[in-house]
Write an enzyme that holds these catalytic residues in place. Structure first.
Site, PDB file in Angstrom:
ATOM      1  N   HIS A 188      17.771  80.692 -27.424  1.00  0.00           N
ATOM      2  CA  HIS A 188      17.850  79.375 -28.068  1.00  0.00           C
ATOM      3  C   HIS A 188      16.905  78.380 -27.419  1.00  0.00           C
ATOM      4  O   HIS A 188      16.275  77.566 -28.095  1.00  0.00           O
ATOM      5  CB  HIS A 188      19.277  78.833 -27.989  1.00  0.00           C
ATOM      6  CG  HIS A 188      20.116  79.147 -29.188  1.00  0.00           C
ATOM      7  ND1 HIS A 188      20.013  78.468 -30.374  1.00  0.00           N
ATOM      8  CD2 HIS A 188      21.079  80.074 -29.374  1.00  0.00           C
ATOM      9  CE1 HIS A 188      20.877  78.957 -31.243  1.00  0.00           C
ATOM     10  NE2 HIS A 188      21.540  79.933 -30.666  1.00  0.00           N
ATOM     11  N   ASP A 203      27.557  82.600 -35.307  1.00  0.00           N
ATOM     12  CA  ASP A 203      26.469  81.649 -35.507  1.00  0.00           C
ATOM     13  C   ASP A 203      25.964  81.636 -36.940  1.00  0.00           C
ATOM     14  O   ASP A 203      25.574  80.587 -37.462  1.00  0.00           O
ATOM     15  CB  ASP A 203      25.291  81.999 -34.588  1.00  0.00           C
ATOM     16  CG  ASP A 203      25.398  81.361 -33.220  1.00  0.00           C
ATOM     17  OD1 ASP A 203      26.319  80.549 -33.014  1.00  0.00           O
ATOM     18  OD2 ASP A 203      24.558  81.683 -32.357  1.00  0.00           O
ATOM     19  N   HIS A 229      55.950  38.600 -32.198  1.00  0.00           N
ATOM     20  CA  HIS A 229      56.349  39.915 -32.693  1.00  0.00           C
ATOM     21  C   HIS A 229      57.835  39.921 -33.038  1.00  0.00           C
ATOM     22  O   HIS A 229      58.261  40.432 -34.081  1.00  0.00           O
ATOM     23  CB  HIS A 229      56.081  40.990 -31.630  1.00  0.00           C
ATOM     24  CG  HIS A 229      54.656  41.428 -31.530  1.00  0.00           C
ATOM     25  ND1 HIS A 229      53.655  40.604 -31.089  1.00  0.00           N
ATOM     26  CD2 HIS A 229      54.062  42.616 -31.799  1.00  0.00           C
ATOM     27  CE1 HIS A 229      52.506  41.262 -31.085  1.00  0.00           C
ATOM     28  NE2 HIS A 229      52.731  42.498 -31.514  1.00  0.00           N
ATOM     29  N   GLN A 252      21.546  84.860 -26.919  1.00  0.00           N
ATOM     30  CA  GLN A 252      21.796  83.418 -26.978  1.00  0.00           C
ATOM     31  C   GLN A 252      20.836  82.636 -26.084  1.00  0.00           C
ATOM     32  O   GLN A 252      20.502  81.487 -26.379  1.00  0.00           O
ATOM     33  CB  GLN A 252      23.240  83.128 -26.571  1.00  0.00           C
ATOM     34  CG  GLN A 252      24.258  83.678 -27.552  1.00  0.00           C
ATOM     35  CD  GLN A 252      24.087  83.088 -28.948  1.00  0.00           C
ATOM     36  OE1 GLN A 252      24.133  81.879 -29.135  1.00  0.00           O
ATOM     37  NE2 GLN A 252      23.885  83.950 -29.934  1.00  0.00           N
TER      38      GLN A 252
END
Length: 441
Positions: free
Chosen positions: A253, A352, A412, A250
């Site tokens: 990357h 992945d 209201h 990893q």
């Protein structure tokens, strides 16, 4: 007590880098909003060396990319997309519209409405990361998004055939060869040639993640999915080579990708560091992985599984690979992670690329409050209500009137009072006034 054998860069160093990224992105987004296509084109030339009149790929260009791939290439992409689509459909099927009569004559419900348009970013500057097309486009389409566009940067001076094929096969309605901040800005803000979207999704580098952060509110985003993070939690049931492989797998990357080992075995920790040093002499992507490991790599030795959980939850990492005698302990006890990969037989690369779960996951501790991309991210869960009888409207109205008076909201309260007068035949005052007003209609 946890012992750090190796630490990554300091928080101060990261904060300084964040400031520089933030300032750059802010300037560029302002330019895109002001100049539109002209700014996008200038930025594409500046950052990617990529210039053309229209960045949307034609049908002929898309077919040319498909023709460059082998039959096996296309079958492999199709297999991966089938897994992603299958799991996304299972997720969608789990989300039910509801309608229930909660009180006599009072009906409440919610329905799931897809956003109308989504922009999917597919990273591809260093590597042609075609898997991100599956994860974003297919998930959006399964959710029911009507218009899905994609942007991916050119790879080695042209659109990456594998990325284009994956975008097309996933069902993208328009494919643009654009990368970085200019792609994110164009999709979110719109230009003369690109209609804006309602939502941005997809991972990317620090600049892409920051662009999404700054645009959040103008458009929706999936989550903050910046430079990838990986964590390996292991005990002495596995060896250093396996841990080192999963960490460096990893770290390649990018130079800003953290890789962290948490273990109860100091021997495994030191074996892993030795194996990392060895693998960095042979790994083809060692130049990138070595920088990531040097700057952001960490090795932490804990006393027991409970301490490993506490440390891991504090990091709230994107990918957490668990290789221990009892991986289920971590599934039961961990609360902060993007995705878990349980047992030595699986790994982050499966998630992945092909296994079917989504690889767009939270980074930078965002796992404390969100999970990863899934069909639900493209859906707005919208509520509705129906009051079916005069009696129900009167009963709810009386409660509402008194509660509005407590807050001082006369307008209201009168919304409730007028219905009580008309449907219940009662002489109800305006909220906030003592004397009765009006008669039932």
């Amino acid at each position: 007590m946890a012992n750090w054998l190796k630490r990554g860069s300091t928080a101060a160093a990261r904060a300084d880098l964040d400031r520089k990224v933030r300032d750059t992105v802010e300037t560029i987004l302002a330019d895109i909003e002001t100049r539109g296509d002209a700014a996008v084109r200038a930025l594409s030339v500046r950052f990617d060396g990529w210039d053309r009149d229209d960045y949307r790929l034609t049908d002929r260009e898309i077919q040319d990319c498909l023709d460059q791939l082998t039959g096996q290439d296309l079958k492999d992409i199709e297999f991966a997309q089938t897994q992603v689509r299958t799991f996304a459909q299972i997720q969608r099927d789990s989300m039910k519209d509801v309608e229930v009569e909660t009180l006599p004559g009072v009906v409440l419900g919610h329905t799931h409405i897809p956003v109308n348009a989504a922009g999917c970013y597919v990273p591809g500057g260093k590597y042609p990361l075609l898997a991100s097309a599956h994860m974003s486009v297919i998930t959006a389409k399964v959710a029911g998004v009507k218009r899905v566009i994609t942007c991916a940067p050119p790879f080695e001076g042209k659109p990456a055939p594998a990325i284009v094929a994956a975008q097309h096969m996933a069902g993208a309605d328009a494919i643009y060869a654009l990368g970085g901040i200019q792609a994110i800005g164009a999709m979110a803000l719109g230009t003369q040639s690109i209609d804006p979207v309602d939502m941005l999704v997809g991972p990317g580098n620090a600049f892409v993640a920051e662009a999404k952060r700054q645009l959040f509110g103008r458009v929706g985003i999936d989550l903050f999915a910046g430079p990838t993070e990986t964590m390996v939690i292991a005990d002495d049931s596995v060896d250093g080579e396996l841990c080192a492989t999963d960490l460096l797998g990893q770290a390649e990357h990018g130079p800003d990708s953290p890789a962290i080992l948490i273990t109860t075995s100091e021997k495994l920790a030191r074996d892993t560091m030795r194996e990392i040093a060895r693998l960095l002499t042979v790994l083809p992507t060692a130049a990138i992985a070595a920088k990531a490991w040097e700057t952001y790599g960490e090795v932490i030795v804990c006393e027991d599984e409970a301490e490993m959980v506490r440390v891991a939850d504090d990091y709230a990492n994107e990918h957490v690979q668990v290789m221990t005698r009892d991986p289920a302990y971590f599934l039961k006890n961990m609360t902060n992670y993007g995705a878990l990969f349980l047992g030595h037989r699986t790994n982050v690369a499966y998630g992945d690329k092909v296994i079917g779960t989504n690889h767009t996951l939270p980074t930078r501790k965002a796992a404390r409050y969100t999970g990863g991309l899934w069909v639900g991210k493209f859906l707005k869960t919208c509520t509705y209500q129906k009051v079916l009888t005069d009696a129900a409207s009167t009963m709810i109205g009386e409660y509402c009137s008194r509660l509005c008076a407590l807050e001082g909201f006369a307008g209201h309260g009168e919304q409730a009072n007028i219905r009580v007068r008309r449907h219940g035949g009662r002489n109800v005052p305006y909220a906030g006034r003592a004397e009765p007003v009006g008669q039932p209609a």
